[in-house]
Scaffold this motif. Structure first.
Motif, PDB file in Angstrom:
ATOM      1  N   PRO A  95      18.773  50.040  25.096  1.00 10.11           N
ATOM      2  CA  PRO A  95      19.648  49.047  25.730  1.00 10.11           C
ATOM      3  C   PRO A  95      19.473  49.062  27.244  1.00 10.11           C
ATOM      4  CG  PRO A  95      20.857  50.281  24.074  1.00 10.11           C
ATOM      5  CD  PRO A  95      19.528  50.962  24.224  1.00 10.11           C
ATOM      6  N   GLY A  96      19.474  47.884  27.854  1.00  7.17           N
ATOM      7  CA  GLY A  96      19.200  47.760  29.275  1.00  7.17           C
ATOM      8  C   GLY A  96      20.441  47.608  30.127  1.00  7.17           C
ATOM      9  N   TYR A  97      21.052  48.723  30.478  1.00  4.49           N
ATOM     10  CA  TYR A  97      22.150  48.675  31.441  1.00  4.49           C
ATOM     11  C   TYR A  97      22.115  49.942  32.278  1.00  4.49           C
ATOM     12  CZ  TYR A  97      24.758  51.791  28.281  1.00  4.49           C
ATOM     13  OH  TYR A  97      25.147  52.846  27.499  1.00  4.49           O
ATOM     14  N   TYR A  98      22.672  49.848  33.478  1.00  8.74           N
ATOM     15  CA  TYR A  98      22.670  50.968  34.420  1.00  8.74           C
ATOM     16  C   TYR A  98      23.911  50.863  35.290  1.00  8.74           C
ATOM     17  CZ  TYR A  98      21.380  53.775  38.512  1.00  8.74           C
ATOM     18  OH  TYR A  98      21.375  54.690  39.523  1.00  8.74           O
ATOM     19  N   ARG A  99      24.509  52.006  35.584  1.00  8.60           N
ATOM     20  CA  ARG A  99      25.739  51.996  36.381  1.00  8.60           C
ATOM     21  C   ARG A  99      25.533  52.712  37.709  1.00  8.60           C
ATOM     22  NH1 ARG A  99      28.470  52.292  31.055  1.00  8.60           N
ATOM     23  NH2 ARG A  99      29.567  50.308  30.861  1.00  8.60           N
ATOM     24  N   HIS A 100      26.161  52.161  38.735  1.00  8.85           N
ATOM     25  CA  HIS A 100      26.207  52.835  40.034  1.00  8.85           C
ATOM     26  C   HIS A 100      27.527  52.485  40.699  1.00  8.85           C
ATOM     27  CE1 HIS A 100      25.212  49.208  42.494  1.00  8.85           C
ATOM     28  NE2 HIS A 100      24.464  48.863  41.465  1.00  8.85           N
ATOM     29  N   LYS A 101      27.816  53.148  41.800  1.00 11.54           N
ATOM     30  CA  LYS A 101      29.108  52.959  42.477  1.00 11.54           C
ATOM     31  C   LYS A 101      28.905  52.314  43.844  1.00 11.54           C
ATOM     32  CE  LYS A 101      32.656  54.555  41.208  1.00 11.54           C
ATOM     33  NZ  LYS A 101      33.184  55.925  41.103  1.00 11.54           N
ATOM     34  N   VAL A 102      29.865  51.466  44.194  1.00 11.60           N
ATOM     35  CA  VAL A 102      30.023  50.970  45.563  1.00 11.60           C
ATOM     36  C   VAL A 102      31.433  51.383  45.971  1.00 11.60           C
ATOM     37  CG1 VAL A 102      30.100  48.961  47.083  1.00 11.60           C
ATOM     38  CG2 VAL A 102      28.456  49.035  45.187  1.00 11.60           C
ATOM     39  N   GLY A 103      31.542  52.459  46.734  1.00  8.07           N
ATOM     40  CA  GLY A 103      32.859  53.009  47.010  1.00  8.07           C
ATOM     41  C   GLY A 103      33.532  53.400  45.707  1.00  8.07           C
ATOM     42  N   ASP A 104      34.725  52.848  45.470  1.00 10.60           N
ATOM     43  CA  ASP A 104      35.445  53.124  44.224  1.00 10.60           C
ATOM     44  C   ASP A 104      35.102  52.131  43.119  1.00 10.60           C
ATOM     45  OD1 ASP A 104      36.801  55.328  45.284  1.00 10.60           O
ATOM     46  OD2 ASP A 104      38.405  54.067  46.113  1.00 10.60           O
ATOM     47  N   PHE A 105      34.320  51.103  43.431  1.00 16.93           N
ATOM     48  CA  PHE A 105      33.957  50.103  42.429  1.00 16.93           C
ATOM     49  C   PHE A 105      32.836  50.647  41.546  1.00 16.93           C
ATOM     50  CE2 PHE A 105      35.134  46.097  45.131  1.00 16.93           C
ATOM     51  CZ  PHE A 105      36.442  46.524  45.192  1.00 16.93           C
ATOM     52  N   GLU A 106      32.938  50.368  40.256  1.00 16.21           N
ATOM     53  CA  GLU A 106      31.868  50.715  39.322  1.00 16.21           C
ATOM     54  C   GLU A 106      31.084  49.452  38.986  1.00 16.21           C
ATOM     55  OE1 GLU A 106      32.154  53.639  35.796  1.00 16.21           O
ATOM     56  OE2 GLU A 106      32.326  51.641  34.887  1.00 16.21           O
ATOM     57  N   VAL A 107      29.787  49.500  39.239  1.00 17.42           N
ATOM     58  CA  VAL A 107      28.905  48.361  38.993  1.00 17.42           C
ATOM     59  C   VAL A 107      28.061  48.644  37.765  1.00 17.42           C
ATOM     60  CG1 VAL A 107      27.077  46.894  39.939  1.00 17.42           C
ATOM     61  CG2 VAL A 107      28.817  47.875  41.471  1.00 17.42           C
ATOM     62  N   THR A 108      28.084  47.739  36.800  1.00 19.57           N
ATOM     63  CA  THR A 108      27.220  47.836  35.627  1.00 19.57           C
ATOM     64  C   THR A 108      26.174  46.740  35.728  1.00 19.57           C
ATOM     65  OG1 THR A 108      29.047  48.674  34.263  1.00 19.57           O
ATOM     66  CG2 THR A 108      27.094  47.864  33.111  1.00 19.57           C
ATOM     67  N   VAL A 109      24.926  47.152  35.879  1.00 21.81           N
ATOM     68  CA  VAL A 109      23.803  46.220  35.959  1.00 21.81           C
ATOM     69  C   VAL A 109      23.285  46.013  34.536  1.00 21.81           C
ATOM     70  CG1 VAL A 109      21.576  45.781  37.035  1.00 21.81           C
ATOM     71  CG2 VAL A 109      23.250  47.236  38.200  1.00 21.81           C
ATOM     72  N   VAL A 110      23.164  44.762  34.120  1.00 22.30           N
ATOM     73  CA  VAL A 110      22.831  44.464  32.718  1.00 22.30           C
ATOM     74  C   VAL A 110      21.621  43.535  32.683  1.00 22.30           C
ATOM     75  CG1 VAL A 110      23.699  43.614  30.517  1.00 22.30           C
ATOM     76  CG2 VAL A 110      25.293  44.627  32.168  1.00 22.30           C
ATOM     77  N   THR A 111      20.514  44.010  32.140  1.00 21.88           N
ATOM     78  CA  THR A 111      19.334  43.149  32.103  1.00 21.88           C
ATOM     79  C   THR A 111      19.492  42.035  31.074  1.00 21.88           C
ATOM     80  OG1 THR A 111      16.952  43.026  31.784  1.00 21.88           O
ATOM     81  CG2 THR A 111      18.111  44.633  30.458  1.00 21.88           C
ATOM     82  N   ASP A 112      18.978  40.862  31.442  1.00 26.06           N
ATOM     83  CA  ASP A 112      18.922  39.728  30.524  1.00 26.06           C
ATOM     84  C   ASP A 112      17.524  39.562  29.952  1.00 26.06           C
ATOM     85  OD1 ASP A 112      20.366  37.476  29.346  1.00 26.06           O
ATOM     86  OD2 ASP A 112      19.110  36.175  30.583  1.00 26.06           O
ATOM     87  N   GLY A 113      16.599  40.458  30.353  1.00 28.31           N
ATOM     88  CA  GLY A 113      15.261  40.413  29.781  1.00 28.31           C
ATOM     89  C   GLY A 113      14.231  39.781  30.700  1.00 28.31           C
ATOM     90  N   LYS A 114      13.143  39.300  30.102  1.00 34.70           N
ATOM     91  CA  LYS A 114      11.966  38.848  30.838  1.00 34.70           C
ATOM     92  C   LYS A 114      11.371  37.620  30.179  1.00 34.70           C
ATOM     93  CE  LYS A 114       7.984  41.070  30.300  1.00 34.70           C
ATOM     94  NZ  LYS A 114       6.915  42.099  30.402  1.00 34.70           N
ATOM     95  N   VAL A 115      10.877  36.708  31.010  1.00 32.42           N
ATOM     96  CA  VAL A 115      10.137  35.533  30.542  1.00 32.42           C
ATOM     97  C   VAL A 115       8.827  35.475  31.307  1.00 32.42           C
ATOM     98  CG1 VAL A 115      10.065  33.007  30.479  1.00 32.42           C
ATOM     99  CG2 VAL A 115      12.184  34.199  29.892  1.00 32.42           C
ATOM    100  N   VAL A 116       7.728  35.274  30.609  1.00 31.73           N
ATOM    101  CA  VAL A 116       6.418  35.124  31.235  1.00 31.73           C
ATOM    102  C   VAL A 116       5.870  33.748  30.899  1.00 31.73           C
ATOM    103  CG1 VAL A 116       4.084  36.035  31.449  1.00 31.73           C
ATOM    104  CG2 VAL A 116       5.994  37.604  31.027  1.00 31.73           C
ATOM    105  N   ILE A 117       5.473  32.994  31.943  1.00 30.14           N
ATOM    106  CA  ILE A 117       4.922  31.653  31.757  1.00 30.14           C
ATOM    107  C   ILE A 117       3.597  31.556  32.505  1.00 30.14           C
ATOM    108  CG2 ILE A 117       7.212  30.609  31.507  1.00 30.14           C
ATOM    109  CD1 ILE A 117       6.884  29.558  34.410  1.00 30.14           C
ATOM    110  N   PRO A 118       2.749  30.598  32.155  1.00 28.88           N
ATOM    111  CA  PRO A 118       1.538  30.377  32.957  1.00 28.88           C
ATOM    112  C   PRO A 118       1.921  30.027  34.395  1.00 28.88           C
ATOM    113  CG  PRO A 118       1.404  29.205  30.865  1.00 28.88           C
ATOM    114  CD  PRO A 118       2.808  29.692  30.975  1.00 28.88           C
ATOM    115  N   LEU A 119       1.162  30.542  35.347  1.00 29.96           N
ATOM    116  CA  LEU A 119       1.465  30.304  36.754  1.00 29.96           C
ATOM    117  C   LEU A 119       1.101  28.868  37.135  1.00 29.96           C
ATOM    118  CD1 LEU A 119       2.319  31.619  39.494  1.00 29.96           C
ATOM    119  CD2 LEU A 119      -0.133  32.021  39.893  1.00 29.96           C
ATOM    120  N   PRO A 120       2.086  28.050  37.528  1.00 29.37           N
ATOM    121  CA  PRO A 120       1.765  26.680  37.950  1.00 29.37           C
ATOM    122  C   PRO A 120       0.940  26.673  39.236  1.00 29.37           C
ATOM    123  CG  PRO A 120       4.114  26.931  37.448  1.00 29.37           C
ATOM    124  CD  PRO A 120       3.531  28.314  37.514  1.00 29.37           C
TER     125      PRO A 120
END
Length: 331
Positions: A40-65
């Motif tokens: 599962p793609g999530y990671y936590r870190h703190k900003v002062g007393d705030f808890e930040v949960t970073v959650v990946t939405d994944g990846k998309v690869v397309i031909p380079l225009p």
């Protein structure tokens, strides 16, 4: 008690080694099966007393225009792609919403590509809700969803697989200038037959599910305690970034200051992404935010940075470079 001399001890070790060497080789009865899926793609870190949960939405690869960067040749773009050890002639797009727990409010900033994309991509993208659940966050407990701008990779996750409200108890907060741009019938008429027309239709599809009941906000608005909107137009007319502050600590959530393959525009801030609506203004906003981050030594949480997307910005010649923040195994 037995007394062991150094010579006797070494002789014993040598003899043991020889015995092992002469022993018949053994093999595993069966190979361990490959896991076949990512953690599962999530990671936590703190900003002062705030808890930040970073959650990946994944990846998309397309031909380079050919015109991915409006003011640079494709060969120059491929050089930077290759320098970042990514496949040339391809555009690799990463997506990373965040959740901020202020202690009194649980706030989602942007929502990813949505569960429709999750199904279509066979799980490669649109992962936000899956990873959010894995992180232990219940969408019903979210107090506010803050939207930076109305592109699909930021708003589609507002709805679930059945096009129902994914965050049923949350206040939905949107930039007033974005609402004016995308919900205006005259603007939509002018866009008829262009690629931008789809964005008008998608915005109406998503926000129509809310009966168009949203809270509009402007530049400088404190959305909840400790999260302040910063107008950074150019990518879209009402595009917003955010200054997150708790005690002596701050962080910038930059949304699409560098959109698409973000590293291209970090290194070359004067390059103009084809998807930026006001390209010159987008360059100004990019430099404004990065110069602010450098001057105040504030880390930046980038929506299109490599996961987990938290980095410091430094000047590098005529451009910038990212210094990834150290991964913390504890909070």
């Amino acid at each position: 008690m037995n007394n062991l001399s150094r010579r006797g001890l070494m002789s014993g070790v040598a003899a043991a080694g020889a015995a092992v060497a002469l022993a018949p080789a053994t093999t595993a009865k069966a190979a361990a099966p490959a896991a076949g899926k990512q953690a599962p793609g999530y990671y936590r870190h703190k900003v002062g007393d705030f808890e930040v949960t970073v959650v990946t939405d994944g990846k998309v690869v397309i031909p380079l225009p050919e015109t991915y960067v409006a003011n640079a040749k494709k060969d120059a773009v491929n050089e930077v792609i290759a320098a970042n050890y990514l496949p040339t002639n391809s555009a690799t797009h990463l997506y990373t919403p965040v959740v901020i727990n202020t202690g009194s409010k649980l706030v989602v900033i942007d929502t990813g590509l949505g569960l429709g994309t999750f199904a279509q991509s066979k799980g490669a993208a649109g992962q936000f809700h899956t990873n959010l659940a894995a992180s232990g966050i219940d969408p019903k407990s979210v107090d506010a969803v803050v939207i930076s701008h109305f592109h699909g990779d930021h708003i589609n996750g507002l709805l679930d697989a059945d096009n129902k409200l994914a965050f049923p108890n949350a206040e939905i907060m949107v930039p007033a200038a974005e609402w004016k741009q995308w919900m205006d019938d005259s603007n939509m008429s002018k866009a008829a037959g262009t690629p931008v027309e789809g964005n008008y239709k998608n915005s109406r599809r998503v926000f129509g599910a809310f009966g168009n009941k949203v809270t509009q906000y402007d530049d400088g608005k404190e959305l909840v305690g400790g999260i302040k909107a910063i107008a950074t137009p150019g990518h879209t007319p009402g595009h917003m970034s955010y200054l997150v502050t708790s005690g002596p600590r701050s962080m910038i959530v930059q949304s699409d200051i560098t959109a698409g393959m973000a590293f291209l525009f970090v290194k070359n801030p004067d390059w103009q992404l084809a998807f930026d609506m006001d390209k010159a203004l987008a360059v100004q906003s990019r430099k404004k935010i990065y110069d602010m981050a450098i001057a105040e030594k504030i880390p930046v949480q980038g929506f299109h940075f490599p996961f987990p997307g938290l980095a410091y910005v430094e000047k590098d010649g005529n451009g910038y470079r990212l210094i990834p923040a150290t991964w913390n195994p504890t909070l």
